[in-house]
Design a protein around this motif. Structure first.
Motif, PDB file in Angstrom:
ATOM      1  N   UNK A  34       0.839  -1.207   0.000  1.00  0.00           N
ATOM      2  CA  UNK A  34       0.000   0.000   0.000  1.00  0.00           C
ATOM      3  C   UNK A  34       0.871   1.253   0.000  1.00  0.00           C
ATOM      4  N   UNK A  35       1.941   1.208   0.771  1.00  0.00           N
ATOM      5  CA  UNK A  35       2.824   2.369   0.856  1.00  0.00           C
ATOM      6  C   UNK A  35       3.450   2.691  -0.507  1.00  0.00           C
ATOM      7  N   UNK A  36       3.817   1.667  -1.267  1.00  0.00           N
ATOM      8  CA  UNK A  36       4.442   1.869  -2.576  1.00  0.00           C
ATOM      9  C   UNK A  36       3.401   2.145  -3.650  1.00  0.00           C
ATOM     10  N   UNK A  37       2.322   1.361  -3.656  1.00  0.00           N
ATOM     11  CA  UNK A  37       1.353   1.432  -4.759  1.00  0.00           C
ATOM     12  C   UNK A  37       0.248   2.463  -4.550  1.00  0.00           C
ATOM     13  N   UNK A  38      -0.128   2.704  -3.294  1.00  0.00           N
ATOM     14  CA  UNK A  38      -1.197   3.645  -2.957  1.00  0.00           C
ATOM     15  C   UNK A  38      -2.548   3.253  -3.571  1.00  0.00           C
ATOM     16  N   UNK A  39      -2.714   1.972  -3.805  1.00  0.00           N
ATOM     17  CA  UNK A  39      -3.961   1.462  -4.365  1.00  0.00           C
ATOM     18  C   UNK A  39      -4.270   0.143  -3.650  1.00  0.00           C
ATOM     19  N   UNK A  40      -5.314   0.115  -2.839  1.00  0.00           N
ATOM     20  CA  UNK A  40      -5.604  -1.088  -2.045  1.00  0.00           C
ATOM     21  C   UNK A  40      -5.811  -2.355  -2.891  1.00  0.00           C
ATOM     22  N   UNK A  41      -6.527  -2.256  -4.008  1.00  0.00           N
ATOM     23  CA  UNK A  41      -6.783  -3.471  -4.788  1.00  0.00           C
ATOM     24  C   UNK A  41      -5.487  -4.004  -5.418  1.00  0.00           C
ATOM     25  N   UNK A  42      -4.662  -3.115  -5.924  1.00  0.00           N
ATOM     26  CA  UNK A  42      -3.368  -3.557  -6.468  1.00  0.00           C
ATOM     27  C   UNK A  42      -2.479  -4.085  -5.351  1.00  0.00           C
TER      28      UNK A  42
END
Length: 194
Positions: free
Chosen positions: A48-56
């Motif tokens: 989440x910290x890197x992608x900032x997208x919960x589903x990804x």
């Protein structure tokens, strides 16, 4: 019957996870359940910290957990703790996802730019060609008969000066002079500047 592993017995620094990893590396599903419970929230948090997208991030976390199952035998305690190893795998996987998404976005943008480039306009090209052709025909009518014939034979039929002279039954020097004069008149008529 073997005793079920208990994660609660692990030390605070994660030394108990080393034993769990050893069992996971031998295909122990119960040990993997313990490992999963111990590190899943950390893996998801890094994603989440890197992608900032919960589903990804969920997808990446699943991929990391599968990697942990498959690569458990690669873990080396002398190189760091289990948590550090897991965090490294999670971070790399998340960064790979970001890079892949960026590369995909770049490809889509390049395709969109290419698609928005002005397409070749065949109609405009045809009109321009016809207008040029009409202007050439008009200017050709302004030449003398010998000039027109010489230019036509040389430029439209591809004959050399000698072949033009032979076809017109005129001296070579006369043909060259008439062609030069005819081309000068065409240039002036067409408005071509040198």
């Amino acid at each position: 019957m073997t005793q079920p592993l208990r994660f609660e017995s692990a030390d605070a620094d994660g030394r108990g996870l080393e034993e769990v990893m050893e069992k996971v590396s031998h295909g122990d599903k119960n040990a993997f359940t313990i490992l999963y419970d111990a590190v899943a929230s950390t893996v998801f948090g890094i994603a989440v910290k890197v992608l900032r997208d919960p589903s990804q991030s969920e997808e990446v976390a699943q991929e990391v957990m599968i990697d942990l199952w498959r690569q458990a035998a690669r873990y080396r305690p002398e190189q760091g703790s289990v948590r550090t190893w897991v965090a490294t795998i999670a971070h790399r996987r998340a960064v790979d996802r970001v890079r892949s998404a960026q590369a995909s976005a770049n490809r889509e943008q390049a395709t969109a730019v290419r698609d928005q480039m002005r397409p070749f306009d065949e109609v405009a090209e045809e009109v321009e060609t016809r207008l040029d052709s009409e202007q050439v025909r008009r200017c050709m009518r302004g030449l003398t008969e010998l000039q027109r014939e010489a230019v036509t034979l040389a430029y439209y039929r591809g004959l050399t000066y000698r072949e033009v002279a032979a076809t017109l039954r005129a001296p070579l020097a006369t043909v060259k002079t008439r062609m030069r004069d005819g081309l000068i008149r065409l240039r002036d008529c067409m408005g071509v500047t040198t």
